[in-house]
Each structure stands twice: as structure tokens, then as C-alpha cells.
Design a protein around this motif. Structure first.
Motif, PDB file in Angstrom:
ATOM      1  N   SER A  23       0.645   2.891  -3.900  1.00 14.41           N
ATOM      2  CA  SER A  23      -0.339   3.947  -4.089  1.00 14.41           C
ATOM      3  C   SER A  23       0.383   5.283  -4.118  1.00 14.41           C
ATOM      4  O   SER A  23       1.488   5.436  -3.628  1.00 14.41           O
ATOM      5  N   ALA A  80      -6.694   6.692  12.351  1.00 15.02           N
ATOM      6  CA  ALA A  80      -6.833   7.913  11.566  1.00 15.02           C
ATOM      7  C   ALA A  80      -6.106   9.078  12.232  1.00 15.02           C
ATOM      8  O   ALA A  80      -6.217   9.293  13.436  1.00 15.02           O
ATOM      9  N   ALA A 130       0.836  -1.204   0.000  1.00 16.31           N
ATOM     10  CA  ALA A 130       0.000   0.000   0.000  1.00 16.31           C
ATOM     11  C   ALA A 130       0.868   1.250   0.000  1.00 16.31           C
ATOM     12  O   ALA A 130       0.581   2.219  -0.708  1.00 16.31           O
ATOM     13  N   GLN A 140      -5.474  -4.718   7.907  1.00 13.24           N
ATOM     14  CA  GLN A 140      -6.682  -5.261   7.282  1.00 13.24           C
ATOM     15  C   GLN A 140      -6.539  -6.747   6.976  1.00 13.24           C
ATOM     16  O   GLN A 140      -7.520  -7.489   7.016  1.00 13.24           O
ATOM     17  N   LEU A 141      -5.321  -7.171   6.617  1.00 15.97           N
ATOM     18  CA  LEU A 141      -5.097  -8.591   6.366  1.00 15.97           C
ATOM     19  C   LEU A 141      -4.706  -9.288   7.664  1.00 15.97           C
ATOM     20  O   LEU A 141      -5.181 -10.388   7.956  1.00 15.97           O
ATOM     21  N   LEU A 196     -10.962   0.693  13.839  1.00 16.33           N
ATOM     22  CA  LEU A 196      -9.862   1.216  13.016  1.00 16.33           C
ATOM     23  C   LEU A 196      -9.815   2.737  13.004  1.00 16.33           C
ATOM     24  O   LEU A 196      -8.885   3.319  12.465  1.00 16.33           O
ATOM     25  N   THR A 246      -2.028  -0.235   6.517  1.00 14.11           N
ATOM     26  CA  THR A 246      -3.065  -0.928   5.748  1.00 14.11           C
ATOM     27  C   THR A 246      -3.042  -2.433   6.005  1.00 14.11           C
ATOM     28  O   THR A 246      -4.079  -3.093   5.987  1.00 14.11           O
ATOM     29  N   ARG A 303      -1.910   6.033   8.564  1.00 18.82           N
ATOM     30  CA  ARG A 303      -2.948   5.051   8.314  1.00 18.82           C
ATOM     31  C   ARG A 303      -2.617   4.184   7.102  1.00 18.82           C
ATOM     32  O   ARG A 303      -2.779   2.963   7.132  1.00 18.82           O
TER      33      ARG A 303
END
Lengths: 512, 238
Positions: free
Chosen positions: B40, B202, B36, B57-58, B198, B54, B50
């Protein structure tokens, strides 16, 4: 063959007699319908008394269209041609200080010539125009778009445009100097009346951009405006020009705001201003097919099927457990003793679970699409009607999506033999890519993920087509996917086929 | 209680899959975080801390598998009968399991998050260190493990358990994003375990719920699941 039928019957008996699996299957219908009918969306269509109903004009092809623009026109009979020179385009976004505009012309802001059957919204038309970022285009009857030269227009480099009518054929041409003309395209407008409305138009679509904050993804934007400066406007070759009438089409009854969040500051003043020999047309809106999502109004029927993700996980769990439970309990040894053809057992299991999920998905999706639309409309949300063929594809697509995903889970279960690992793998390959694409990743990375992962099959649920010539955010959350419906389905099928093939190979080789 | 703890620790330590799963938590989290951060193209003002996390999430899925297996495998193999014969106080067994799983997850989550932060700093030039997202992510993973343990104890089947957990973690946020009404979207974001939890990651932008409050919502979910599991455990046949 009868051996396969026997195996099939055995597997069906197993499936229907395990309480958990039946509950899981019924729950799939429950969640899909519940999320579809959840009164989660509110709109203002028809909520503010008579006259507040949302309706969109309908174009010649029967599709819903947006038809809002500033028009300087006159009625002309017979054949002839109209020419004008576009001398400049400037644009502003709503909320900007008009005295200090950023001069950002929307890429799909349009200024040019148009011939219409009438001034009514949704009339048949052909137009040639300069756009903010996509060069010269010829567009006709809302859905057709032909590219001309890729350059825009500046004060230093003006551009000549011409439309010629001969019967029901309209030819568009462009030129840099008014002498040497290049044909952009030709359109045949069936049933074009002898007297048509001819003139200049300018319009600029809603601006929208993607927004990612926290886990919320959304869009922001608002109406924009373009001012096109024209000169050398003339009707000739059979058309004898009289006076030109300024008009603003589509804004009289106010923009129809049905989608939540579509309310914004009122659109800036549109109209026509004469400066010396030049005409300045200021317009806002679009002449294009109506789209759902952030750049348009309302939602598509895809919106009603948001519960599919939860249903999908249930389908995958049932598909996986259908085989791993046998390994867990040692029943698999009995199964293989009774029917030693292991591939036959696998095929029978896939048929049973695929069939059950297909029927389940079909029932759930059909009920949701039919009743979900009513609930949304009842809540004042504008729902784009889709052609019957598309509705059938969305419903059947949801059914095959669940069926093949369950078979993928089955294949992974037979391959990995452990329920937890198989369920996790299946969910990670189907759902996680989609989640990442919607929340954290943007642009190409997100689209790439939705092309190669099994989640590509959600393209089957796309109800409204994506028009490259209409400015909008075509995001999965709004029901737009990067692959064509059946191509996306092929990706999922390929994953399931690979998992089943690998399971078949290992089943034959390994001890049960 | 010490004996129970030791028994649970021995079971977890000697289960064949545990080691691979722990390595998986770290590897998966760091790999997705790095991808990520590397691929990106963040806009100016993007939430870089944040983005660099990432991978959680996994990682949360693998943590959930670990926690589900901690109890689910016992049900699957019939080991629960032995466990409860040796230690008839069932809630105590559950508490010991929760403690052991939480501690193990806390250790690997710290490693995974720390590595993600380091990778983020290397790949993102404008990255500024922020303590709250990192510490919060570790706590988030621990709470996800406890929630998963509670759910798996409640449904008594590892496959169904992980299905429920993953639906909560992954399917709800997607359904959420598709809900177009902003008011409902915010309401849902505040109560769903994954999105509320989550929020602790942020550092910028508009978030539906405050960072620690969000983690508190997830803690309520985990506590609720464990409590329900304890009640069911005492009442039902094993």
C-alpha cells in the motif's frame, strides 16, 4: 437416476433432522432481515414537516438525476447554432477563503454550452463542455458521455465550443481557434420541442475523498464551485439572439439533504457576472444521473442487505458441517456403504445444501429489500429506487451467493474433513479480503482483492450503476464493486467448482 | 491445580495440529503485515504502526482456531468424558485450559508482533516505533483466544464455535462499515469485540474509543464468554 434421487432423499432427511442445521438456516433469515430492518440510519427527509420530503428530478430515461447549475440562457425557436469561447476555469471548495482560493477545479466541474427542452429539472438536453480534469466532453440526457480532446482550458489556451441543432439532432464541436472545428459527438433528443432553452452553463459536483481512520472508513468532502469565464457568445445560423437571462437552476428550494452527513455549509453564491465582454458563470451542482453514496444523496437498496455477511458465515458453517459432521461421527462409513457412489453422495449433498440456502436467501432477501426500503424511508433516508429487473437480480443474487458459498464450504469440508479448518478457510477466503479492502487497504490493492477473492460475488448486490462521468466514491461500503454482477458471481462459482472438484478427486482416492 | 495445568499443557503440546497452527499464527501475521506495508502507498500522516500490524487481522483467526480446537476437539472425539472423569471439577479444567492457551498464545503473539514491527520498520521509511500498538496487539490476540475458548465451550462443536467467533471478528465490522449513520457506527465500534479491541493499535486519527478502554471492552467480552462457558459446563452433560 433413481439412485441419485434416493441419495438426495437420504441427504435431505439428514439435513432436516439435525436441529442445529435447521436452527442455523432459520438464523440466516433472522440476521439478514434483522440487520435490514434495524433502525440504524436516520435522515431528515420528510421529518421536518410538509415540504421537507426528499425527491429527485427524473430524467428522460426515467432515472433519478441531479440537475443543478448556473444557466445564462434564452429561448430560441427552430434550427440554429450557438458558439462561445471558454477563456478560463477556476474552482474553490466550500470552506476555503474566497480571497485565497487554492484554484482546485474539481475534475468533473463543467463549463460550456447547453441546449435544453426546458429549464425544468430533469429536462432532456445536450451539452458540450470543458471539464476540470477530463478534457472536452459532450453529454446528453444525463447518462450519455462522449469524450472530446483530452486537454482542459487555461487563460493561455482557451477553447471554442459549438452546439448545432437540426430537428431533434444536436451536434457538438470544439475548436482551438474558432475556425477549424472538430465534431465531438451527435445526439438525437427525441421529442425536442421547437423552442428550446439555449445558453451557457457552469456547475461543479460535490467533492469527496476517502478517509481511513482506525477501523472507521468513511468519506469527507463538501460542495464545490467553479467559475467559467466565457466570451464570444453568439447564437446564429437561424437563431437570432435577443437578451440572455441569468438563472440558477435547482438551488431555489435548497439542496435536498436526505443523506446523513450531507448537511454542510450552504453552497456558495452562484450566479452570472459580466466583466467587460466576458461572462463569468459561477455554479455548483451537477447535471448527471443521481448516485447514492458519499458524492450523492441517500443510499441504494444494497444498503438494506448489510446482514448478508453474517448470514453468509452461517451458510458456510452449515455447508461445511453438513459433510464434516459425518466424518466426525463416523456416519460417513454408513453413508458410503449404503450408496457407494461417492461422487453421487457429494453431488446430492451439494444439491441439498445449495437448494436449502437458495430458498433461505431468496426469502430473506426478498423480505429485506421490500420492507427494509420502507423502514429506511420511514426513518427519513432517501433510498434510490432501482428498476424491477435490478431488484430481482439483487434478491436472486443474494440467494445464489448464499447457495454457492455454502457449496464452497461443503467442498472445503469434504476436502479438509475437519470442520474447524474448513470453516476457517472458507471465512478467510470470502470475508477477510472484503474486510481488509474496506478498512485498511486502499485503492488498487482493495479493488484487486475484490476481483479475485470469492467476495467478488457481492457484486450481485450492486443496485445502482457506476457512472465514470459522475464524481463519487464508488466504494464497496456504498454498494459499488469492481466487477460486473455476473462476472463477480463467476469468480465465486469458480472457487466453489475448484473446491468441489478437488473434494471429488480426494474422496475417490482416500479411505473414508 | 498443578496437575490439571500439566494435563492441559500435555494435551495442547501433543495435539497434532498445534505446532502447525502456532507457526501459522506467526507466518500469517507477518506475511499480511509485510504485504500491507509493502504494497500500500500510505498517505502522509497515515497510521503507520497500525498499518504494519495489519497481519493481526489474519493472525487472530488462527489464534481463534487454536483456542476453539483446545476444547472443541475434546468434544468432537469424546475425550471430554475421560477428562471430566479424571478431573471432576469442570470449571477448574476450563481455567487450566484458559491459562495454558493464554500463555502459549502470548508467546507466539509476541513473536508475530515483534516480527511485524521489524518488517514494518524495514519497509516503511518514516516509521516511528510505538510501544502501545505492539503490546496492545499481543494482549488483543490473547483476549481473542480466551473469547474463542469460551464460545467453543458454550456451543460444544468446533465448527459451529469457529463460525460464531469468525462472525464476531469479521462479519460485524463489515456490517458496521456499511451502516451509514455515523452515530450508530460509533456506538457499534465501541461495543464490538474486534473493532473496540483493535483501537489499541491506533496512533492517529479519530477513533471511537480510547485504546485501553477498547481493549477493556474486549476483555469484558472474553470474561463474559468464559463465565457463561463455566456455568454451562457445570450444568450441562459433557
Amino acid at each position: 437416476m433413481s439412485a441419485f434421487v434416493d441419495t438426495l432423499r437420504a441427504e435431505w432427511t439428514k439435513f432436516r433432522t439435525i436441529r442445529g442445521w435447521v436452527i442455523g438456516t432459520v438464523a440466516i433469515v433472522g440476521v439478514i432481515v434483522a440487520f435490514g430492518l434495524m433502525p440504524g440510519m436516520q435522515g431528515s427527509c420528510g421529518k421536518n414537516g410538509p415540504g421537507s420530503e426528499c425527491s429527485l428530478p427524473v430524467g428522460p430515461g426515467g432515472e433519478e438525476v441531479t440537475d443543478t447549475f448556473t444557466f445564462l440562457h434564452q429561448a430560441l425557436t427552430g434550427d440554429g447554432e450557438v458558439i462561445a469561447r471558454v477563456a478560463g476555469m477556476t474552482g474553490i471548495a466550500t470552506g476555503e477563503d474566497p480571497d485565497k482560493p487554492n484554484h482546485t477545479v474539481e475534475p468533473w466541474a463543467k463549463a460550456g454550452l447547453i441546449i435544453r427542452a426546458a429549464t425544468d429539472q430533469g429536462s432532456s438536453y445536450a451539452a458540450v463542455m470543458v471539464t476540470g480534469g477530463h478534457g472536452v466532453r459532450m453529454q446528453y440526457d444525463y447518462t450519455h458521455d462522449v469524450a472530446g480532446s483530452p486537454d482542459g482550458v487555461t487563460a493561455a489556451v482557451p477553447r471554442w465550443l459549438r452546439l448545432t441543432r437540426a430537428g431533434d439532432t444536436v451536434t457538438a464541436a470544439e475548436s482551438v481557434d474558432g475556425d477549424r472545428w472538430t465534431t465531438v459527438g451527435t445526439a438525437r433528443l427525441r421529442g425536442l420541442p421547437p423552442t428550446v432553452e439555449v445558453g451557457l452553463f457552469a456547475t461543479s459536483p460535490q467533492h469527496s475523498e476517502e478517509l481511513h481512520t482506525g477501523l472507521m472508513s468513511g468519506a469527507m468532502g463538501g460542495p464545490t464551485q467553479v467559475t467559467g469565464t466565457f466570451d464570444h457568445l453568439a447564437a446564429r445560423d437561424g437563431w437570432t439572439g435577443a437578451a440572455w437571462h441569468p438563472d440558477v437552476i435547482g438551488h431555489a428550494d435548497g439542496p435536498a439533504n436526505g443523506a446523513p452527513g450531507a448537511e454542510g455549509p450552504p453552497a456558495p453564491a452562484s450566479g452570472v457576472e459580466q466583466v467587460g465582454d466576458a461572462m463569468r458563470l459561477t455554479g455548483s451542482g451537477d447535471i448527471a444521473p443521481a448516485v447514492s453514496g458519499s458524492g450523492g444523496l441517500g443510499v441504494s437498496i444494497t444498503q438494506t442487505l448489510v446482514g448478508t455477511f453474517v448470514g453468509l458465515i452461517l451458510a458456510v458453517v452449515v455447508g461445511t458441517v453438513f459433510v464434516t459432521a459425518e466424518y466426525r461421527r463416523g456416519l460417513v462409513r454408513t453413508t458410503f456403504a449404503a450408496s457407494p457412489g461417492r461422487l453421487r453422495v457429494l453431488a446430492a449433498k451439494a444439491t441439498v445444501v445449495g437448494g436449502v440456502m437458495f430458498v433461505t436467501g431468496l426469502a430473506a432477501a426478498a423480505a429485506t429489500v421490500v420492507f427494509g426500503q420502507r423502514v429506511l424511508r420511514g426513518n427519513g433516508v432517501y433510498v434510490h429506487s432501482a428498476p424491477a429487473g435490478t431488484e430481482v437480480r439483487v434478491v436472486v443474487g443474494t440467494a445464489v451467493l448464499l447457495a454457492v458459498a455454502a457449496i464452497l464450504g461443503l467442498g472445503l469440508g469434504a476436502l479438509l474433513r475437519r470442520g474447524v479448518t474448513a470453516v476457517t478457510t472458507a471465512v478467510l477466503v470470502i470475508v477477510l479480503p472484503y474486510l481488509l479492502a474496506m478498512t485498511v487497504l486502499t485503492g488498487d490493492a482493495a479493488r484487486w482483492l475484490l476481483r479475485v477473492s470469492p467476495a467478488a460475488a457481492f457484486a450481485l448486490q450492486q443496485a445502482s450503476p457506476e457512472y465514470p462521468q459522475v464524481a463519487n466514491l464508488y466504494t464497496p461500503a456504498d454498494g459499488y464493486f469492481p466487477l460486473a454482477p455476473w462476472a463477480g458471481f463467476a469468480v465465486l462459482t469458480a472457487w466453489a467448482a475448484v473446491a468441489l472438484a478437488a473434494a471429488a478427486v480426494t474422496q475417490r482416492r482416500r479411505d473414508a | 491445580m498443578r496437575c490439571v495445568l500439566r494435563a492441559e499443557w500435555t494435551k495442547l503440546r501433543t495435539s497434532p495440529g498445534t505446532c502447525a497452527l502456532l507457526v501459522g499464527v506467526v507466518a500469517g501475521t507477518v506475511a499480511v503485515s509485510a504485504a500491507a506495508a509493502g504494497f500500500s502507498d500510505p498517505l502522509p500522516g497515515a497510521d503507520l504502526p497500525r498499518l504494519s500490524l495489519t497481519g493481526v487481522q489474519l493472525g487472530q483467526a488462527i489464534v481463534a482456531v487454536l483456542a476453539v480446537l483446545a476444547i472443541g476437539d475434546e468434544y468432537a472425539s469424546g475425550m471430554t468424558a475421560v477428562t471430566f472423569t479424571a478431573m471432576p471439577r469442570r470449571s477448574r479444567v476450563l481455567a487450566a485450559k484458559a491459562l495454558v492457551v493464554a500463555m502459549v498464545v502470548a508467546v507466539v503473539a509476541t513473536a508475530a508482533v515483534a516480527a511485524s514491527v521489524v518488517v514494518g520498520r524495514l519497509l516503511l521509511p518514516t516509521y516511528t516505533l510505538a510501544a502501545r500498538p505492539a503490546i496492545g496487539s499481543v494482549l488483543y490476540l490473547v483476549l481473542i483466544a480466551l473469547l474463542s475458548l469460551g464460545i467453543a465451550t458454550g456451543v460444544r462443536s468446533p465448527a459451529a464455535g469457529i463460525g460464531v467467533v469468525l462472525a464476531l471478528l469479521y462479519a460485524l465490522p463489515i456490517v458496521n462499515a456499511a451502516v451509514a449513520d455515523p452515530a450508530w457506527q460509533r456506538r457499534l465500534l465501541r461495543i464490538e469485540p474486534a473493532s473496540a479491541g483493535l483501537a489499541v493499535q491506533a496512533t492517529s486519527g479519530d477513533v471511537a474509543i480510547g485504546p485501553w478502554k477498547g481493549l477493556g471492552v474486549l476483555a469484558l467480552w472474553a470474561a463474559g464468554a468464559l463465565l457463561a462457558a463455566a456455568v454451562l459446563l457445570e450444568r450441562r452433560d459433557a
